[in-house]
Scaffold this motif. Structure first.
Motif, PDB file in Angstrom:
ATOM      1  N   LYS A 116      -0.845   3.715  -9.742  1.00 43.73           N
ATOM      2  CA  LYS A 116      -1.928   2.746  -9.937  1.00 43.73           C
ATOM      3  C   LYS A 116      -1.849   2.091 -11.314  1.00 43.73           C
ATOM      4  CE  LYS A 116      -5.352   4.724  -6.797  1.00 43.73           C
ATOM      5  NZ  LYS A 116      -6.663   5.382  -6.667  1.00 43.73           N
TER       6      LYS A 116
ATOM      7  N   VAL B  94       0.862  -1.178   0.000  1.00 42.60           N
ATOM      8  CA  VAL B  94       0.000   0.000   0.000  1.00 42.60           C
ATOM      9  C   VAL B  94       0.899   1.228   0.000  1.00 42.60           C
ATOM     10  CG1 VAL B  94      -1.818   1.278   1.183  1.00 42.60           C
ATOM     11  CG2 VAL B  94      -1.801  -1.220   1.278  1.00 42.60           C
TER      12      VAL B  94
ATOM     13  N   VAL C  71       0.007   9.341  -7.728  1.00 48.77           N
ATOM     14  CA  VAL C  71      -0.808   8.185  -7.329  1.00 48.77           C
ATOM     15  C   VAL C  71      -1.477   7.561  -8.552  1.00 48.77           C
ATOM     16  CG1 VAL C  71      -2.869   7.499  -6.028  1.00 48.77           C
ATOM     17  CG2 VAL C  71      -1.095   8.888  -4.933  1.00 48.77           C
TER      18      VAL C  71
ATOM     19  N   TRP D 249      -2.423   9.468   8.160  1.00 55.28           N
ATOM     20  CA  TRP D 249      -2.452   8.006   8.070  1.00 55.28           C
ATOM     21  C   TRP D 249      -2.912   7.374   9.374  1.00 55.28           C
ATOM     22  CZ3 TRP D 249       1.219   4.253  10.157  1.00 55.28           C
ATOM     23  CH2 TRP D 249       1.022   2.955   9.661  1.00 55.28           C
TER      24      TRP D 249
ATOM     25  N   TYR E  62      -2.983   5.490  -2.476  1.00 53.04           N
ATOM     26  CA  TYR E  62      -3.920   6.498  -1.978  1.00 53.04           C
ATOM     27  C   TYR E  62      -3.242   7.853  -1.928  1.00 53.04           C
ATOM     28  CZ  TYR E  62      -6.311   2.276  -0.544  1.00 53.04           C
ATOM     29  OH  TYR E  62      -6.905   1.051  -0.537  1.00 53.04           O
ATOM     30  N   CYS E  63      -4.005   8.881  -2.252  1.00 53.69           N
ATOM     31  CA  CYS E  63      -3.530  10.249  -2.159  1.00 53.69           C
ATOM     32  C   CYS E  63      -3.862  10.729  -0.746  1.00 53.69           C
ATOM     33  CB  CYS E  63      -4.205  11.119  -3.221  1.00 53.69           C
ATOM     34  SG  CYS E  63      -3.510  12.771  -3.299  1.00 53.69           S
ATOM     35  N   GLN E  64      -2.849  10.728   0.109  1.00 54.80           N
ATOM     36  CA  GLN E  64      -3.061  11.060   1.516  1.00 54.80           C
ATOM     37  C   GLN E  64      -1.728  11.438   2.156  1.00 54.80           C
ATOM     38  OE1 GLN E  64      -5.399   8.228   3.856  1.00 54.80           O
ATOM     39  NE2 GLN E  64      -3.825   8.342   5.417  1.00 54.80           N
TER      40      GLN E  64
ATOM     41  N   TYR F 286       1.283   5.553  -0.287  1.00 56.43           N
ATOM     42  CA  TYR F 286       0.618   6.841  -0.034  1.00 56.43           C
ATOM     43  C   TYR F 286       1.505   7.961  -0.553  1.00 56.43           C
ATOM     44  CZ  TYR F 286      -2.195   4.204   3.321  1.00 56.43           C
ATOM     45  OH  TYR F 286      -3.010   3.279   3.914  1.00 56.43           O
TER      46      TYR F 286
ATOM     47  N   GLU G  72      -2.061  -1.218  -3.959  1.00 61.40           N
ATOM     48  CA  GLU G  72      -3.017  -0.175  -3.575  1.00 61.40           C
ATOM     49  C   GLU G  72      -2.275   1.146  -3.402  1.00 61.40           C
ATOM     50  OE1 GLU G  72      -5.438  -1.407  -0.125  1.00 61.40           O
ATOM     51  OE2 GLU G  72      -4.558  -3.386  -0.469  1.00 61.40           O
TER      52      GLU G  72
END
Length: 136
Positions: free
Chosen positions: A42, A29, A38, A58, A51-53, A31, A49
């Protein structure tokens, strides 16, 4: 090193999972704060996986994690956010799991290095980049 579950903060376009052999991990995963990075990650890594975070947001809900990597991003956090992140990361680890934080210029980011050390991370390699490591 085999890690069933890898989490990377500052994953960029997802280059790390492409560099690892598929049998090295079961779940990855990543981030990043860049939505464009991101999207690229992908596309390049359909079995992972992303994620834009930001790191400070987190909250890992899918514990336990084998390996948490923060490559050249920890020094962007405030002192309070970095301390909180490290505590969440350590709490998310499996026994024997690792947190790895890399810092390219330890002199420039000496406060980040000090916070990491105060939070239980040890310097694994000094020089550039400096690698801070915690093993649970």
């Amino acid at each position: 090193v085999k890690a069933s579950f890898i989490v990377e903060h500052g994953c960029g376009n997802g280059s790390l999972p492409r560099q690892l052999k598929p049998e090295t991990f079961a779940r990855y995963v990543g981030y990043d704060i860049s939505a464009e990075a991101v999207l690229q990650a992908k596309k390049a890594n359909p079995n992972c996986e992303f994620y834009c975070q930001p790191m400070e947001a987190w909250q890992d809900e899918s514990k336990p994690v084998d390996l948490i990597i923060c490559k050249e991003v920890a020094y962007y956090l405030s002192e309070a956010d970095l301390r909180a992140f490290i505590q969440r990361a350590l709490a998310a680890l499996k026994p024997g799991g690792r947190v790895i934080i890399t810092i390219h210029d330890p002199e420039k980011h000496s406060r980040t290095v000090a916070i990491c050390r105060e939070s239980g991370l040890e310097i694994f390699r000094s020089g550039q980049p400096t690698i801070l490591l915690a093993i649970r």
